[in-house]
Design an enzyme around this catalytic site. Structure first.
Site, PDB file in Angstrom:
ATOM      1  N   GLU A 140      -2.962 -20.444   2.216  1.00  0.00           N
ATOM      2  CA  GLU A 140      -1.631 -19.827   2.353  1.00  0.00           C
ATOM      3  C   GLU A 140      -0.812 -20.180   1.125  1.00  0.00           C
ATOM      4  O   GLU A 140      -0.812 -21.331   0.680  1.00  0.00           O
ATOM      5  CB  GLU A 140      -0.875 -20.348   3.584  1.00  0.00           C
ATOM      6  CG  GLU A 140      -1.431 -19.885   4.899  1.00  0.00           C
ATOM      7  CD  GLU A 140      -0.637 -20.394   6.108  1.00  0.00           C
ATOM      8  OE1 GLU A 140       0.592 -20.609   5.999  1.00  0.00           O
ATOM      9  OE2 GLU A 140      -1.268 -20.574   7.159  1.00  0.00           O
TER      10      GLU A 140
ATOM     11  N   GLU B 278      -3.047 -26.522  10.095  1.00  0.00           N
ATOM     12  CA  GLU B 278      -1.883 -27.403   9.996  1.00  0.00           C
ATOM     13  C   GLU B 278      -1.740 -28.335  11.202  1.00  0.00           C
ATOM     14  O   GLU B 278      -0.739 -28.313  11.919  1.00  0.00           O
ATOM     15  CB  GLU B 278      -0.608 -26.590   9.790  1.00  0.00           C
ATOM     16  CG  GLU B 278      -0.622 -25.851   8.475  1.00  0.00           C
ATOM     17  CD  GLU B 278       0.726 -25.237   8.086  1.00  0.00           C
ATOM     18  OE1 GLU B 278       1.619 -25.175   8.931  1.00  0.00           O
ATOM     19  OE2 GLU B 278       0.855 -24.826   6.924  1.00  0.00           O
TER      20      GLU B 278
HETATM   21  C1  BG6 Z   1       2.553 -22.234   7.850  1.00  0.00           C
HETATM   22  C2  BG6 Z   1       1.845 -21.538   8.961  1.00  0.00           C
HETATM   23  O1  BG6 Z   1       3.176 -23.336   8.435  1.00  0.00           O
HETATM   24  O2  BG6 Z   1       3.614 -21.630   7.239  1.00  0.00           O
HETATM   25  C3  BG6 Z   1       2.129 -20.056   9.083  1.00  0.00           C
HETATM   26  O3  BG6 Z   1       0.460 -21.779   8.938  1.00  0.00           O
HETATM   27  C4  BG6 Z   1       3.591 -19.800   8.793  1.00  0.00           C
HETATM   28  O4  BG6 Z   1       1.754 -19.661  10.368  1.00  0.00           O
HETATM   29  C5  BG6 Z   1       3.880 -20.244   7.375  1.00  0.00           C
HETATM   30  O5  BG6 Z   1       3.966 -18.455   8.962  1.00  0.00           O
HETATM   31  C6  BG6 Z   1       5.311 -20.031   6.930  1.00  0.00           C
HETATM   32  O6  BG6 Z   1       6.203 -20.619   7.841  1.00  0.00           O
HETATM   33  P1  BG6 Z   1       7.338 -19.754   8.523  1.00  0.00           P
HETATM   34  O7  BG6 Z   1       7.978 -20.638   9.509  1.00  0.00           O
HETATM   35  O8  BG6 Z   1       8.244 -19.331   7.416  1.00  0.00           O
HETATM   36  O9  BG6 Z   1       6.664 -18.582   9.149  1.00  0.00           O
END
Ligand code: BG6
Length: 474
Positions: A371, A166
């Site tokens: 993700e 990201e």
């Molecule tokens: C992405 C990241 O931005 O989103 C992760 O790569 C992150 O590291 C995930 O955990 C979810 O975001 P958050 O802020 O809810 O943890």
């Protein structure tokens, strides 16, 4: 489109789950590890006991055994740069190398393919102190040396590599660059300079990957939120297209085509954000595109036109970590058609299908979802039970849409749910849980860090066992 026939997932589809080092490992200073910008930032924020996280550093074997029980074919994790090079460059810390060797060997023992992110937000603080970090060109050499070391040390067992996680978030959250001073505009300009260096660094690393004859695939992990227009008014449609360019597409245009598109460059110029580009940079990037794209998808957004005026001239923005409005371009608004998570992230499985089709049509590079998941306030009930039906519902609908996108031609070879186990959220501490495995701790009360399988664990196990067919059944 609706289809009369549905093709299943291919037999070699890589079902997986993901984590990142700073969010699970803990042991932030153990065995010679140096500090990262995240260690420094989280310490200041003090919203959770971050130094222990999910204590994966001390539970690695137990955690990988659970991955095997779940049936994972692939596991995405990140290597903490500062465990390998505590100062970001220079001396190697053998104990850090040993930890990742053990992790990779344990994964291999269970036939789980490692998918390594080389850098997931946790940039070495020492490099910021030495020369300002990513805003200096020196950062390109240090990232390249670190990556080349990883290839030589782990490349005999690791086939899949993610370069930077990201990158767009790293530049918009200036603290992740280690930048703590300056106005929004200054930070944005530095951010785009850092962005350029990261693109050059990525291209150099990909060049080395090929030069070393590495087998497998390499590419960035990008965050992508599909952006709908708020209405059929052409001004709103244009706003959604421009928002997609500024928030998402500019980056893959750089990585995959080696270009700053004309509209994007003009956008940078009007705001005085243009980075300094050295001779040969664009050629190097063009010659070394990624061989896969990692896609992080959680939600979609909806944009409406936002005209510039005296009060909000072109370049106006809200002081928010990610742009939710830019005068003369777009404003993100709530979509009344979509439900949202407890944190207001709008749940839109079809947005993932649209994303995968769009990315494959634009770049024709194989995709892997790196993700996708839902953050929630999970509740541990008596008898070690966590009834996370909302997570099952979220994942089921998204996995259905991936399959449909594949049926429509998007080349997707794997799926990593976020996350394998509960971890410290990047923005919201431990209260926002994502995992299939519950970690028994609160923000500051570390309890016994016991690992507990949630209801979604057994459900996902069945998804993997049935090669995805489970998502079409109740
Ligand atoms: C992405 C990241 O931005 O989103 C992760 O790569 C992150 O590291 C995930 O955990 C979810 O975001 P958050 O802020 O809810 O943890």
């Amino acid at each position: 489109m609706e289809w009369k026939n549905r093709e299943g997932y291919p037999d070699n589809f890589l079902w997986g789950a993901a984590t990142s080092s700073f969010q699970i490992e803990g042991a932030t200073t153990a065995d010679g590890k140096g500090l990262s910008v995240i260690d420094v930032m989280e310490k200041k924020a003090d919203i959770t006991d971050f130094s222990v996280a999910s204590d994966h550093y001390h539970h690695m074997e137990e955690d990988v055994a659970l991955m095997a029980e779940l049936g994972l074919k692939i596991y995405r994790f990140s290597i903490a740069w500062t465990r390998i090079f505590p100062e970001g460059n220079g001396e190697i810390n053998q104990k850090g190398v040993d930890f990742y060797n053990r992790l990779i060997d344990t994964l291999k023992k269970y036939d789980i393919e490692p998918l390594v992110t080389m850098y997931h937000f946790d940039y070495p603080q020492a490099l910021v102190e030495q020369y300002g970090g990513w805003i200096s060109r020196q950062s390109i050499d240090d990232y390249h040396s670190y990556a080349a070391f990883l290839f030589k040390t782990f490349g005999d067992r690791v086939k899949y590599w993610l370069t930077i996680n990201e990158q767009d978030h790293v530049i918009r959250f200036s603290s992740r660059l280690g930048i703590t001073e300056g106005s929004y505009i200054e930070k944005m300009w530095l951010g785009y300079q850092a962005n350029h260096h990261m693109c050059v660094a990525t291209a150099r690393v990909i060049e080395t990957f090929h030069r070393l004859g590495m087998k497998g695939k390499i590419g960035p992990a990008v965050s992508y939120s599909w952006i709908h227009p708020s209405s059929s008014n052409p001004a709103d449609v244009l706003a959604s297209k421009d928002a997609a360019l500024i928030k998402n597409n500019y980056l893959l245009d750089l990585h995959c085509k080696g270009i700053y598109s004309k509209a994007f460059w003009k956008y940078l110029e009007e705001r005085n954000y243009t980075p300094k580009i050295n001779e040969g940079d664009m050629e190097l990037i063009r010659q070394n595109p990624p061989t896969m794209i990692g896609v992080n998808y959680y939600y979609s957004e909806t944009a409406e036109a936002f005209s510039a005026n005296d009060k909000h001239p072109i370049g106006y923005h809200k002081e928010t970590p990610l742009p939710t409005a830019e005068a003369g371009i777009f404003k993100i608004i709530k979509n009344p058609q979509l439900p949202a998570t407890d944190w207001g992230w709008e749940i839109d499985p079809a947005g993932l299908r649209l994303t995968l089709r769009e990315l494959y049509e634009r770049y024709e590079i194989p995709l892997i979802i790196t993700e996708n998941g839902i953050g929630a306030y999970d509740k541990l009930e008596a008898g070690d039970v966590v009834q996370d039906d909302y997570r099952i519902d979220y994942l089921q609908k998204h996995i259905q849409q991936i399959q449909l996108a594949m049926n429509e031609g998007a080349e997707v070879f794997g799926y990593c749910a976020w996350s394998f186990m509960d971890l410290v959220s990047a923005r919201n501490g431990m209260q926002k849980r994502y995992g299939f495995v519950y970690i028994n701790r609160e923000e500051f009360d570390l309890k016994d860090l016991r690992r507990i399988k949630k209801k979604s664990f057994n459900w996902y196990k069945e998804v993997i066992r049935s090669n995805g067919e489970k998502v079409w059944k109740n």
